[in-house]
Write a protein that holds these residues in place. Structure first.
Motif, PDB file in Angstrom:
ATOM      1  N   PRO A   1      -2.443  -2.076  -4.890  1.00  0.00           N
ATOM      2  CA  PRO A   1      -3.014  -1.017  -5.718  1.00  0.00           C
ATOM      3  C   PRO A   1      -2.694  -1.208  -7.200  1.00  0.00           C
ATOM      4  CG  PRO A   1      -1.202  -0.149  -4.352  1.00  0.00           C
ATOM      5  CD  PRO A   1      -1.358  -1.608  -4.015  1.00  0.00           C
ATOM      6  N   VAL A   2      -3.601  -0.711  -8.012  1.00  0.00           N
ATOM      7  CA  VAL A   2      -3.374  -0.684  -9.458  1.00  0.00           C
ATOM      8  C   VAL A   2      -2.619   0.595  -9.775  1.00  0.00           C
ATOM      9  CG1 VAL A   2      -4.561  -0.450 -11.681  1.00  0.00           C
ATOM     10  CG2 VAL A   2      -5.432  -2.033  -9.949  1.00  0.00           C
TER      11      VAL A   2
ATOM     12  N   THR B   1       0.834  -1.197   0.000  1.00  0.00           N
ATOM     13  CA  THR B   1       0.000   0.000   0.000  1.00  0.00           C
ATOM     14  C   THR B   1       0.865   1.242   0.000  1.00  0.00           C
ATOM     15  OG1 THR B   1      -1.962   0.991   1.013  1.00  0.00           O
ATOM     16  CG2 THR B   1      -0.211   0.334   2.526  1.00  0.00           C
TER      17      THR B   1
ATOM     18  N   MET C   1     -11.510   2.329  -4.673  1.00  0.00           N
ATOM     19  CA  MET C   1     -11.318   3.147  -3.470  1.00  0.00           C
ATOM     20  C   MET C   1     -10.932   4.548  -3.955  1.00  0.00           C
ATOM     21  SD  MET C   1     -11.605   1.225  -0.571  1.00  0.00           S
ATOM     22  CE  MET C   1     -10.453   1.526   0.762  1.00  0.00           C
ATOM     23  N   PRO C   2     -10.830   5.520  -3.059  1.00  0.00           N
ATOM     24  CA  PRO C   2     -10.511   6.871  -3.525  1.00  0.00           C
ATOM     25  C   PRO C   2      -9.185   6.953  -4.286  1.00  0.00           C
ATOM     26  CG  PRO C   2     -11.423   6.955  -1.330  1.00  0.00           C
ATOM     27  CD  PRO C   2     -11.229   5.498  -1.648  1.00  0.00           C
TER      28      PRO C   2
ATOM     29  N   THR D   1      -5.687   8.331  -5.839  1.00  0.00           N
ATOM     30  CA  THR D   1      -4.504   8.940  -5.209  1.00  0.00           C
ATOM     31  C   THR D   1      -3.507   9.480  -6.224  1.00  0.00           C
ATOM     32  OG1 THR D   1      -3.484   6.749  -5.149  1.00  0.00           O
ATOM     33  CG2 THR D   1      -4.627   7.483  -3.152  1.00  0.00           C
ATOM     34  N   TYR D   2      -3.797   9.330  -7.501  1.00  0.00           N
ATOM     35  CA  TYR D   2      -2.801   9.740  -8.499  1.00  0.00           C
ATOM     36  C   TYR D   2      -2.898  11.242  -8.753  1.00  0.00           C
ATOM     37  CZ  TYR D   2       0.342   9.555 -12.416  1.00  0.00           C
ATOM     38  OH  TYR D   2       1.428   9.760 -13.232  1.00  0.00           O
TER      39      TYR D   2
ATOM     40  N   ASN E   1      -5.302   2.364   1.316  1.00  0.00           N
ATOM     41  CA  ASN E   1      -6.521   1.698   0.829  1.00  0.00           C
ATOM     42  C   ASN E   1      -6.353   0.180   0.803  1.00  0.00           C
ATOM     43  OD1 ASN E   1      -7.908   4.087   0.397  1.00  0.00           O
ATOM     44  ND2 ASN E   1      -7.373   4.228  -1.772  1.00  0.00           N
TER      45      ASN E   1
ATOM     46  N   GLY F   1      -8.556   3.140  -8.373  1.00  0.00           N
ATOM     47  CA  GLY F   1      -9.377   4.333  -8.209  1.00  0.00           C
ATOM     48  C   GLY F   1     -10.558   4.273  -9.165  1.00  0.00           C
ATOM     49  N   ASP F   2     -10.298   3.744 -10.373  1.00  0.00           N
ATOM     50  CA  ASP F   2     -11.356   3.681 -11.389  1.00  0.00           C
ATOM     51  C   ASP F   2     -11.417   2.302 -12.049  1.00  0.00           C
ATOM     52  OD1 ASP F   2     -12.253   6.496 -11.367  1.00  0.00           O
ATOM     53  OD2 ASP F   2     -10.165   6.843 -11.893  1.00  0.00           O
TER      54      ASP F   2
ATOM     55  N   LYS G   1       6.607   5.462  -6.808  1.00  0.00           N
ATOM     56  CA  LYS G   1       5.464   6.360  -6.998  1.00  0.00           C
ATOM     57  C   LYS G   1       4.196   5.876  -6.296  1.00  0.00           C
ATOM     58  CE  LYS G   1       6.816   9.954  -9.428  1.00  0.00           C
ATOM     59  NZ  LYS G   1       7.108  10.087 -10.831  1.00  0.00           N
ATOM     60  N   CYS G   2       4.355   5.360  -5.086  1.00  0.00           N
ATOM     61  CA  CYS G   2       3.158   4.979  -4.330  1.00  0.00           C
ATOM     62  C   CYS G   2       2.486   6.228  -3.769  1.00  0.00           C
ATOM     63  CB  CYS G   2       3.510   4.003  -3.212  1.00  0.00           C
ATOM     64  SG  CYS G   2       4.431   4.738  -1.845  1.00  0.00           S
ATOM     65  N   LEU G   3       3.253   7.313  -3.672  1.00  0.00           N
ATOM     66  CA  LEU G   3       2.783   8.627  -3.225  1.00  0.00           C
ATOM     67  C   LEU G   3       2.421   8.688  -1.742  1.00  0.00           C
ATOM     68  CD1 LEU G   3       0.776   9.875  -6.348  1.00  0.00           C
ATOM     69  CD2 LEU G   3       3.234   9.849  -5.928  1.00  0.00           C
TER      70      LEU G   3
ATOM     71  N   SER H   1      -1.101   2.556 -13.062  1.00  0.00           N
ATOM     72  CA  SER H   1      -1.028   2.621 -14.527  1.00  0.00           C
ATOM     73  C   SER H   1      -1.547   1.332 -15.174  1.00  0.00           C
ATOM     74  CB  SER H   1       0.416   2.927 -14.969  1.00  0.00           C
ATOM     75  OG  SER H   1       0.411   3.307 -16.308  1.00  0.00           O
ATOM     76  N   TRP H   2      -2.688   0.893 -14.706  1.00  0.00           N
ATOM     77  CA  TRP H   2      -3.425  -0.255 -15.246  1.00  0.00           C
ATOM     78  C   TRP H   2      -2.628  -1.562 -15.172  1.00  0.00           C
ATOM     79  CZ3 TRP H   2      -3.356   4.484 -17.953  1.00  0.00           C
ATOM     80  CH2 TRP H   2      -4.504   5.247 -17.728  1.00  0.00           C
TER      81      TRP H   2
ATOM     82  N   PHE I   1       5.158   3.711 -18.490  1.00  0.00           N
ATOM     83  CA  PHE I   1       5.030   4.342 -17.165  1.00  0.00           C
ATOM     84  C   PHE I   1       6.171   3.885 -16.249  1.00  0.00           C
ATOM     85  CE2 PHE I   1       3.527   4.347 -12.795  1.00  0.00           C
ATOM     86  CZ  PHE I   1       2.955   5.609 -12.664  1.00  0.00           C
TER      87      PHE I   1
HETATM   88  C1  LIG Z   1       1.201   5.872  -9.554  1.00  0.00           C
HETATM   89  C2  LIG Z   1      -0.272   5.592  -9.484  1.00  0.00           C
HETATM   90  C3  LIG Z   1      -0.916   5.087 -10.598  1.00  0.00           C
HETATM   91  C4  LIG Z   1      -2.281   4.802 -10.533  1.00  0.00           C
HETATM   92  N1  LIG Z   1      -2.888   4.227 -11.622  1.00  0.00           N
HETATM   93  C5  LIG Z   1      -4.190   3.873 -11.553  1.00  0.00           C
HETATM   94  C6  LIG Z   1      -4.816   3.195 -12.636  1.00  0.00           C
HETATM   95  O1  LIG Z   1      -4.218   2.874 -13.647  1.00  0.00           O
HETATM   96  N2  LIG Z   1      -6.134   2.895 -12.527  1.00  0.00           N
HETATM   97  C7  LIG Z   1      -6.861   3.227 -11.412  1.00  0.00           C
HETATM   98  O2  LIG Z   1      -8.049   2.959 -11.372  1.00  0.00           O
HETATM   99  N3  LIG Z   1      -6.273   3.821 -10.345  1.00  0.00           N
HETATM  100  C8  LIG Z   1      -4.950   4.148 -10.396  1.00  0.00           C
HETATM  101  N4  LIG Z   1      -4.346   4.750  -9.313  1.00  0.00           N
HETATM  102  C9  LIG Z   1      -5.136   4.958  -8.083  1.00  0.00           C
HETATM  103  C10 LIG Z   1      -4.879   3.862  -7.061  1.00  0.00           C
HETATM  104  O3  LIG Z   1      -4.876   2.592  -7.654  1.00  0.00           O
HETATM  105  C11 LIG Z   1      -5.936   3.876  -5.974  1.00  0.00           C
HETATM  106  O4  LIG Z   1      -6.111   5.141  -5.452  1.00  0.00           O
HETATM  107  C12 LIG Z   1      -5.593   2.862  -4.874  1.00  0.00           C
HETATM  108  O5  LIG Z   1      -6.724   2.729  -4.073  1.00  0.00           O
HETATM  109  C13 LIG Z   1      -4.413   3.281  -4.014  1.00  0.00           C
HETATM  110  O6  LIG Z   1      -4.131   2.244  -3.115  1.00  0.00           O
HETATM  111  P1  LIG Z   1      -3.230   2.403  -1.821  1.00  0.00           P
HETATM  112  O7  LIG Z   1      -3.919   3.435  -0.942  1.00  0.00           O
HETATM  113  O8  LIG Z   1      -3.236   1.067  -1.195  1.00  0.00           O
HETATM  114  O9  LIG Z   1      -1.890   2.859  -2.244  1.00  0.00           O
HETATM  115  C14 LIG Z   1      -3.003   5.061  -9.351  1.00  0.00           C
HETATM  116  C15 LIG Z   1      -2.343   5.600  -8.238  1.00  0.00           C
HETATM  117  C16 LIG Z   1      -0.993   5.869  -8.291  1.00  0.00           C
HETATM  118  C17 LIG Z   1      -0.302   6.420  -7.084  1.00  0.00           C
END
Ligand SMILES: Cc1cc2nc3c(=O)[nH]c(=O)nc-3n(C[C@H](O)[C@H](O)[C@H](O)COP(=O)(O)O)c2cc1C
Length: 259
Positions: free
Chosen positions: A58-59, A6, A121-122, A124-125, A10, A91-92, A230-232, A61-62, A183
Motif C-alpha cells: 500500500p501507498v 497489507t 483500491m478503496p 482506508t485512511y 487490498n 486509494g487515489d 498505521k496500517c489501520l 502518505s505518498w 508523516f
Molecule cells: C496511513 C495511510 C496512508 C495512506 N496514504 C495514501 C496516499 O498517500 N495516497 C493514496 O492514494 N492512498 C493512501 N492511503 C490509502 C491506501 O493506500 C489504500 O487504501 C490501500 O489500498 C490500502 O491497502 P491495504 O488494504 O493493502 O492496506 C493511505 C492509507 C493509510 C492507512
C-alpha cells in the motif's frame, strides 16, 4: 515469488490475484519475516531465477508503507532472474512511492524493478479529519476497475509489454520529500487508539496486527505497544467497530477487502 504487505487486505488481494495470473504460488506476507528483519543483522532471502520477483504494497502518505520500506532496507534479496515488478496499491495517487521503492531496493539488494504500476483500491485512511472511506459506489467501482486491470498487468509482466499506468498526483516532489518524512516521523504514534464500550475482547485486533503491536491487558482490553505503522488493520477489521482513534473515527466508515 511475490512479497506483499497489507493492512486492510487490498494489497493481499492484488498480490494473490497477480500470483494466480502469473502461475506463481509463492506469495509471502512480509510479516512472516518480522523477527528476522528486526533481529537478524545479515538477513537474506534467495529467490529462484526461474520465477518473477514481485513486490506489492500500500501507498502510505505518498510513499511506501513503513513495513515494506523496513523489509527492503534490511533484507538482502539474492535474485539472478530478469523479471522484477512492483505494484503500488493506493486509494487515489502515489506521489514518489515508485522512486522510493526503487531506491530502497537498489540500496540493499542492488536490484531494479523493470515494471512498476499503481492500482487504485478503496481508501482506508480515516485517522485524520478531512479523510475517510470512499462512498460505497466509488469503492465498488474501484474494485471492479482493479479486476479489469489485473489481467492486463499480468500480461504486461509476462510478455514484457509496455504498461504505463502510474497515478502520480499533484506535487509529488513535495509529498515525497517533505510530507512523507514528516508523516513517518510524527504521525505514527498509537497513543490515540482505544477500544470503546462495544469491545467484546475477542482479540481479533491482536491477531490482525502485522506488527505485533497490540495485546489484551488484564481487563482483556486492547493495548497498543508503541510501534504502530498505521496500517489501520485493527480499526477496520474490528468485528464490532469498537476501535477508535481519538474522537475522529466514531462517525467514519470502515473497510477491509472481502473475498
Ligand atoms: C496511513 C495511510 C496512508 C495512506 N496514504 C495514501 C496516499 O498517500 N495516497 C493514496 O492514494 N492512498 C493512501 N492511503 C490509502 C491506501 O493506500 C489504500 O487504501 C490501500 O489500498 C490500502 O491497502 P491495504 O488494504 O493493502 O492496506 C493511505 C492509507 C493509510 C492507512
Amino acid at each position: 515469488m511475490i512479497f506483499y504487505f497489507t493492512g486492510t487486505g487490498n494489497s493481499q488481494h492484488v498480490a494473490t490475484r497477480i500470483g494466480e495470473l502469473l502461475g506463481d504460488s509463492h506469495i509471502k506476507h512480509i510479516a512472516e519475516y518480522y523477527d528476522d528483519v528486526l533481529n537478524c543483522k545479515d538477513f537474506f532471502i534467495n529467490v529462484d531465477a526461474d520465477e518473477p520477483l514481485g513486490f506489492v504494497c500500500p501507498v502510505h502518505s505518498w510513499g511506501i508503507a513503513k513495513s515494506m520500506k523496513r523489509f527492503l532496507k534490511k533484507t538482502k534479496i539474492n535474485y539472478q532472474g530478469n523479471k522484477i515488478f512492483a505494484i503500488l496499491v493506493c486509494g487515489d495517487n502515489c506521489g514518489k512511492a515508485r522512486e522510493q521503492l526503487q531506491e530502497t531496493l537498489w540500496k540493499r539488494s542492488h536490484l531494479r524493478c523493470d515494471f512498476v504500476c499503481s492500482v487504485q483500491m478503496p481508501n482506508t485512511y480515516i485517522v485524520m479529519k478531512g479523510f475517510g472511506t470512499d462512498p460505497d459506489e466509488l469503492a465498488a467501482q474501484k474494485l471492479a476497475d482493479a479486476e479489469q486491470q489485473l489481467p492486463i498487468i499480468a500480461d504486461a509482466i509476462i510478455n514484457n509489454k509496455p504498461y504505463d499506468h502510474y497515478v502520480i498526483g499533484t506535487h509529488p516532489f513535495l509529498k515525497g520529500r517533505v510530507v512523507y518524512p514528516l508523516f513517518m516521523a510524527f504521525t505514527l504514534s498509537d497513543k490515540k487508539f482505544h477500544a470503546d464500550s462495544n469491545c467484546i475482547s475477542c482479540g481479533q485486533c491482536v491477531k490482525n496486527c502485522p506488527e505485533h503491536n497490540i495485546r489484551l491487558n488484564s481487563q482483556k482490553r486492547p493495548e497498543w505497544l508503541g510501534h504502530c505503522v498505521k496500517c489501520l488493520s485493527c480499526i477496520h477489521r474490528c468485528p464490532k467497530q469498537a476501535i477508535q482513534y481519538g474522537d475522529i473515527t466514531q462517525k467514519m466508515g470502515r473497510y477491509y477487502y472481502k473475498q
